[in-house]
Design a protein around this motif. Structure first.
Motif, PDB file in Angstrom:
ATOM      1  N   TYR A  51       5.037   0.531  -9.004  1.00 21.15           N
ATOM      2  CA  TYR A  51       4.239   1.513  -8.275  1.00 21.15           C
ATOM      3  C   TYR A  51       2.759   1.410  -8.629  1.00 21.15           C
ATOM      4  O   TYR A  51       1.889   1.648  -7.801  1.00 21.15           O
ATOM      5  CB  TYR A  51       4.731   2.926  -8.583  1.00 21.15           C
ATOM      6  CG  TYR A  51       3.730   3.987  -8.166  1.00 21.15           C
ATOM      7  CD1 TYR A  51       3.643   4.383  -6.849  1.00 21.15           C
ATOM      8  CD2 TYR A  51       2.834   4.535  -9.084  1.00 21.15           C
ATOM      9  CE1 TYR A  51       2.712   5.311  -6.446  1.00 21.15           C
ATOM     10  CE2 TYR A  51       1.894   5.457  -8.691  1.00 21.15           C
ATOM     11  CZ  TYR A  51       1.835   5.848  -7.376  1.00 21.15           C
ATOM     12  OH  TYR A  51       0.894   6.760  -6.980  1.00 21.15           O
TER      13      TYR A  51
ATOM     14  N   TYR B 129       8.829   4.212  -0.352  1.00 22.21           N
ATOM     15  CA  TYR B 129       9.294   3.153  -1.236  1.00 22.21           C
ATOM     16  C   TYR B 129      10.423   2.367  -0.580  1.00 22.21           C
ATOM     17  O   TYR B 129      10.198   1.659   0.379  1.00 22.21           O
ATOM     18  CB  TYR B 129       9.713   3.733  -2.587  1.00 22.21           C
ATOM     19  CG  TYR B 129       8.581   4.427  -3.310  1.00 22.21           C
ATOM     20  CD1 TYR B 129       7.485   3.709  -3.763  1.00 22.21           C
ATOM     21  CD2 TYR B 129       8.595   5.807  -3.519  1.00 22.21           C
ATOM     22  CE1 TYR B 129       6.433   4.330  -4.407  1.00 22.21           C
ATOM     23  CE2 TYR B 129       7.549   6.432  -4.166  1.00 22.21           C
ATOM     24  CZ  TYR B 129       6.467   5.690  -4.603  1.00 22.21           C
ATOM     25  OH  TYR B 129       5.424   6.301  -5.243  1.00 22.21           O
TER      26      TYR B 129
ATOM     27  N   GLY C  57       8.245  -0.160   0.336  1.00 26.40           N
ATOM     28  CA  GLY C  57       8.864  -0.962  -0.718  1.00 26.40           C
ATOM     29  C   GLY C  57       9.772  -2.022  -0.149  1.00 26.40           C
ATOM     30  O   GLY C  57       9.363  -2.838   0.685  1.00 26.40           O
TER      31      GLY C  57
END
Length: 564
Positions: A211, A295, A311
């Motif tokens: 992250y 994500y 993500g």
């Protein structure tokens, strides 16, 4: 009077604590006893690697604020891991533990929390307060205040003020405060109610590794248009921490059953009537128009218009128009118009185009274009394919482009390490032709234009396309085989109907490194001239065709070939 006093009393902090907040969980890794040797000179990266091997921990941090090659001189140490990290990195860094991850953050600032609690109703608690900078006493705006267990969250205003409504109160609430560049803080509030601490089930949590690196989703078109500034601030404050929830329902990204903390929730089932923006999916997500995941998406995702994932994707992703993934796709990605991804392992299918930075062991199928700036498995496109290195084959209606592709099939194949040559040759029907061969080290295409040197009825010109293969290639000799089809034209370039197909075996002797001479036998099938009366049946001939009948016949071609 006593009941009124109890109902309205302000409950201040029992524990105004935890300058370094670890999401209210037991810190097994950071509290573990370790023993480290002294180093006369070493780097942060070497120390982290040794701790990884000894303590089974993974370190996550932003490479812009903590360099792995930073030189340090740690002394011998025996004690807990937290104090060791604090000693070698300094007080400006703080540490959180999530599973096996130790998250290192640059937090030079400190904050204070001053709050009060009111209970206007039996089933409701309102926590209000102010967040200030300890050093300057100035209010801190846009700090995240949240209760992880109840999935509640808010931001402070410009005066540092916040209100957090807790609809179902427990006898214990952890008020967590996070702000980028500030050390996290947590305060525990105990209420005079009869609930048992053990009755409350702990909520499952997780952490997104990596992250701390730049997050492309927020800089993208989708992030700017569909994610609010408050969501971006919340994400920066809370970092890679996320929580799990069984389900969520939203009308739009701002109207969700999870409220403001929706951007940090991973759902097993997510239903977005128009569109939704969540931390991720571990199950199924359905969107009437769009789905946006901060994500990862693991499972099945379908949207009427588009899906965007910041993500990775594992599973199946379907969209009426397009899919955009900033990480890696492992599975199947289908878009009505476009699929765009950083890395893909599996299958990409698009009505118009697929694009990926890396697509090794992947099959790309597109109506118009496939593009991979790295490696790719198989590419099939209506117009063009482009890649760096192709492990399988390329099939395109017009052109294939690659640094390395041994099996390209298309009209033009522009392969950097492959075949590119021009030849001038004459065949058994005395057509003088200029041929261009392009392709890989094995397969290549043939494009040719020619003119009749003698009278051949209405046919004056010809163009030819074909597919060839290199069977043998040495320093002095090469052996090829080709299948071609030829169309004839009049002197006014009108297309005639008498097609010709040929199969050739082409041995070539290399006069120099770039110039070869060849004489090649061929087996051919030619249709009769369209202005003649057909004879009976198909004729077989040893040499040359019969203009009045369809003919199978032997022939040949001879010429010079120049390697480009």
């Amino acid at each position: 009077m006593i009941l009124f006093f109890i109902k309205r009393i302000r409950f201040y902090i029992l524990f105004s604590l935890l300058c370094s907040f670890h999401w209210g969980l037991a810190q097994q890794k950071l509290a573990a006893e370790i023993q480290m040797p002294a180093f006369s000179k070493t780097t942060v990266g070497e120390v982290f690697q040794l701790l990884k091997e000894r303590q089974d921990v993974l370190f996550s941090f932003n490479g812009n604020i903590l360099q792995m090659d930073s030189v340090i001189y740690p002394r011998a140490y025996r004690g807990n891991l937290y104090d060791y990290l604090d000693g070698i990195l300094g007080k400006e860094y703080s540490f959180k533990e999530l599973g096996k991850h130790i998250i290192v953050q640059y937090t030079p600032q400190r904050m204070s929390v001053d709050f009060e609690v009111q209970t206007p109703r039996k089933d409701k608690v309102v926590i209000t307060g102010y967040i200030k900078n300890i050093r300057t006493n100035n209010p801190i705006s846009n700090a995240s205040i949240f209760d992880r267990s109840a999935l509640l969250s808010t931001l402070t205003d410009k005066n540092g003020y916040f209100e957090l409504d807790v609809k179902k109160k427990s006898n214990l609430i952890a008020v967590n405060v996070s702000k980028e560049m500030f050390r996290d803080t947590s305060v525990m509030v105990i209420f005079p109610i009869e609930a048992q601490i053990g009755d409350k089930k702990k909520r499952e949590y997780g952490y997104f590794e990596g992250y701390e690196e730049d997050h492309g989703l927020y800089r993208s078109f989708f992030g700017r248009v569909f994610l609010s500034p408050a969501q971006q601030i919340q994400s920066m404050n809370l970092g890679g921490m996320f929580l799990y929830s069984p389900y969520q329902i939203s009308m739009t990204p701002g109207l969700s059953s999870h409220g403001f903390i929706r951007s940090q929730i991973v759902n097993k089932f997510s239903l977005n009537i128009i569109g939704g923006a969540t931390a991720g999916v571990s199950g199924v997500e359905l969107g009437g128009v769009f789905n946006i995941n901060q994500y990862n998406m693991q499972g099945f995702q379908v949207a009427g218009v588009f899906n965007t994932v910041g993500g990775n994707v594992g599973g199946v992703q379907l969209a009426g128009v397009g899919n955009r993934v900033f990480g890696t796709v492992k599975g199947v990605q289908i878009g009505g118009v476009l699929n765009k991804v950083d890395t893909v392992r599996g299958v990409q299918i698009a009505g118009v185009a697929n694009t990926a930075k890396e697509a090794a062991r992947t099959t790309q199928l597109a109506g118009v274009l496939n593009n991979s700036s790295g490696n790719v498995g198989i590419q099939i496109a209506g117009i063009a394919n482009k890649a760096k290195k192709v492990k399988g084959f390329q099939l395109a209606g017009i052109v294939n482009i690659a640094d390395s592709s041994d099996y390209p099939i298309g009209l033009l194949n522009l392969i950097k390490n492959g075949e590119k040559s021009l030849s001038l040759a004459i065949d058994e029907n005395r057509y003088l032709g200029l041929q261009f061969r392009s392709g890989g080290r094995v397969l290549y295409s043939v494009l040719s234009v020619g003119a009749a040197l003698v009278d051949d009825g209405p046919s004056k010109y010809a163009f030819e396309v074909g597919l060839g293969a290199v069977l043998l290639n040495t320093s002095k000799f090469a052996l090829r085989t080709e299948i071609t089809t030829r169309n004839h034209l009049t002197d006014k370039f009108k297309l005639l109907d008498n097609h010709q197909s040929s199969f050739r075996i082409i041995p070539a002797y290399k006069l120099t490194e770039t110039l070869s001479i060849f004489v090649a036998p061929s087996f051919n099938y030619a249709e009769r001239d369209e202005d003649t009366i057909s004879g009976t049946g198909t004729r077989w001939k040893t040499w040359g065709r019969d203009r009045t009948r369809n003919t199978f016949y032997g022939g040949g071609i001879a010429g010079l070939m120049l390697k480009l």
